[in-house]
Motif scaffolding. Structure first.
Motif, PDB file in Angstrom:
ATOM      1  N   UNK A   1       0.971  -1.243  -0.192  1.00 37.30           N
ATOM      2  CA  UNK A   1      -0.163   0.110  -0.240  1.00 37.30           C
ATOM      3  C   UNK A   1       0.796   1.216   0.155  1.00 37.30           C
ATOM      4  N   UNK A   2       1.899   1.175   0.840  1.00 37.42           N
ATOM      5  CA  UNK A   2       2.738   2.255   1.117  1.00 37.42           C
ATOM      6  C   UNK A   2       3.444   2.744  -0.318  1.00 37.42           C
ATOM      7  N   UNK A   3       4.038   1.870  -0.816  1.00 35.80           N
ATOM      8  CA  UNK A   3       4.739   1.753  -2.262  1.00 35.80           C
ATOM      9  C   UNK A   3       3.685   2.477  -3.424  1.00 35.80           C
ATOM     10  N   UNK A   4       2.613   1.990  -3.341  1.00 40.29           N
ATOM     11  CA  UNK A   4       1.415   2.114  -4.477  1.00 40.29           C
ATOM     12  C   UNK A   4       1.132   3.555  -4.311  1.00 40.29           C
ATOM     13  N   UNK A   5       0.798   4.199  -3.134  1.00 40.25           N
ATOM     14  CA  UNK A   5       0.485   5.480  -2.905  1.00 40.25           C
ATOM     15  C   UNK A   5       1.064   6.428  -3.274  1.00 40.25           C
ATOM     16  N   UNK A   6       2.545   6.135  -3.472  1.00 38.64           N
ATOM     17  CA  UNK A   6       3.514   7.026  -4.144  1.00 38.64           C
ATOM     18  C   UNK A   6       3.781   6.602  -5.528  1.00 38.64           C
ATOM     19  N   UNK A   7       3.891   5.612  -6.136  1.00 35.28           N
ATOM     20  CA  UNK A   7       4.186   5.542  -7.292  1.00 35.28           C
ATOM     21  C   UNK A   7       3.073   5.640  -8.245  1.00 35.28           C
ATOM     22  N   UNK A   8       1.811   5.410  -7.766  1.00 32.24           N
ATOM     23  CA  UNK A   8       0.542   5.991  -8.643  1.00 32.24           C
ATOM     24  C   UNK A   8       0.653   7.142  -8.802  1.00 32.24           C
ATOM     25  N   UNK A   9       0.874   8.094  -7.832  1.00 34.40           N
ATOM     26  CA  UNK A   9       1.002   9.495  -8.048  1.00 34.40           C
ATOM     27  C   UNK A   9       2.127   9.828  -9.092  1.00 34.40           C
ATOM     28  N   UNK A  10       3.182   9.014  -9.202  1.00 40.51           N
ATOM     29  CA  UNK A  10       4.349   9.398 -10.058  1.00 40.51           C
ATOM     30  C   UNK A  10       3.982   9.146 -11.512  1.00 40.51           C
ATOM     31  N   UNK A  11       3.063   7.840 -11.679  1.00 37.13           N
ATOM     32  CA  UNK A  11       2.844   7.616 -12.880  1.00 37.13           C
ATOM     33  C   UNK A  11       1.882   8.161 -13.401  1.00 37.13           C
ATOM     34  N   UNK A  12       0.949   8.895 -12.633  1.00 39.10           N
ATOM     35  CA  UNK A  12       0.052   9.912 -13.006  1.00 39.10           C
ATOM     36  C   UNK A  12       0.499  11.252 -13.720  1.00 39.10           C
ATOM     37  N   UNK A  13       1.833  11.628 -13.363  1.00 38.04           N
ATOM     38  CA  UNK A  13       2.440  12.757 -13.968  1.00 38.04           C
ATOM     39  C   UNK A  13       3.183  12.325 -15.167  1.00 38.04           C
TER      40      UNK A  13
END
Length: 344
Positions: free
Chosen positions: A89-101
């Protein structure tokens, strides 16, 4: 005044076990190794994680960073004594924001604070972080574990993370390309993900979390609630590289109403048709049990969609083919008259 703490055991008597800390480092090395990728420099245990950007082949690199935790979902993991997925969950919340950019995640660092250092438990947490990094193809290049008696109870801990990704400057997804007529494509979520759990815990406060629930196809409730957040990196990267995405919204805290407008200008709105995707049973159960207004559900939860993409109509077929996973045409971009998100 004579000290009552022996020199050798003073820190231990204060509640900090440095030996257990060393054991944690040894235990997590094998998990960190799973995440290695081209560009990683140095080794675990240094004072800083290093990454060689020249290995990415990006001509005009822009670094995109994101940081997050998992909120009060963590309290359910502690209550259930299940610690091997909360790191995902912790990784997902960060990398999903990054990929959205429009950025490809490169590396991740974690921070875990606890009241008592129990190596076996912290290893499970870091194993989950490593699994999330593997799913995102991001290297776990470092982190920090802090034993903080007095700040946390012996069974308590918190986990947060920080990710860095890279994008070609010309390929950044800023939302400037989103236009009237774009199709909104929704990607399925795995469940509640990691938002809204203060309300979730309140709704189910008097419910046996270990019971099977008929509305969830007899799944144990706590297992459903702890389903880790889906990571969308591998799904979106091919579309980003092909230049097919005009805008991306990661549906996190604030649900549809807050997050979808973040990917387009104030002159536009999202017109969404309910029933064009599968609202997961857990959301129906939450709405019914908590007597939550249906409209408010869209202001809090992802309602079964973890990502929403804005795609030009002429690129839709190619985008769907490259996604190689279920997607739903949930609506379109229209001119704004009043509301930024219209759910019909």
């Amino acid at each position: 005044m004579e000290s009552r703490l022996s020199e050798k055991n003073a820190y231990a008597q204060a509640g900090v076990d440095v030996v257990a800390g060393y054991e944690v480092v040894e235990r997590i090395k094998k998990h960190v190794k799973r995440t290695e990728r081209l560009g990683v420099m140095g080794a675990l245990g240094g004072f800083g994680g290093m990454f060689d950007l020249t290995t990415t082949g990006v001509k005009e690199p822009v670094l995109v960073s994101g940081t997050d935790g998992v909120g009060t979902k963590l309290l359910l993991a502690i209550e259930a004594d299940k610690h091997d997925t909360i790191g995902i969950d912790c990784v997902a919340m960060c990398v999903n924001d990054i990929i959205a950019a429009g950025a490809e995640p490169l590396y991740f660092l974690d921070y875990i604070a606890t009241g008592k250092n129990i190596p076996e438990k912290l290893e499970q947490v870091v194993a989950g972080v490593a699994e999330g990094c593997v799913q995102a193809n991001a290297a776990l290049v470092g982190g920090e574990t802090a034993e903080m008696p007095g700040m946390y109870g012996e069974d308590d801990y918190d986990v947060a993370g920080f990710a860095v990704g890279v994008a070609e400057k010309s390929a950044l997804i800023t939302g400037e390309k989103v236009a009237e007529g774009d199709i909104l494509l929704g990607l399925a979520s795995s469940g509640i993900h990691s938002n809204g759990f203060s309300l979730v815990r309140k709704v189910f406060a008097d419910t046996d979390l270990t019971a099977k629930v008929a509305e969830l196809e007899d799944q144990v409730l706590i297992d459903n609630l702890l389903t880790p957040t889906k990571i969308y990196v591998n799904a979106l990267l091919p579309l980003i590289k092909a230049g097919l995405i005009n805008g991306v919204s990661h549906i996190t805290g604030g649900g549809f109403i807050e997050n979808i407008p973040r990917m387009f200008s104030d002159e536009l709105a999202a017109e969404i048709t309910e029933g064009t995707w599968n609202i997961l049973p857990i959301f129906d159960l939450l709405e019914k049990t908590g007597q939550i207004a249906h409209q408010e559900m869209f202001e809090i939860f992802n309602m079964g969609l973890g990502m929403v993409l804005a795609i030009s109509p002429e690129n839709l077929a190619q985008a769907k083919a490259l996604l190689n996973e279920p997607s739903f045409e949930i609506g379109k971009i229209v001119k704004r008259e009043s509301q930024a998100v219209i759910i019909k």
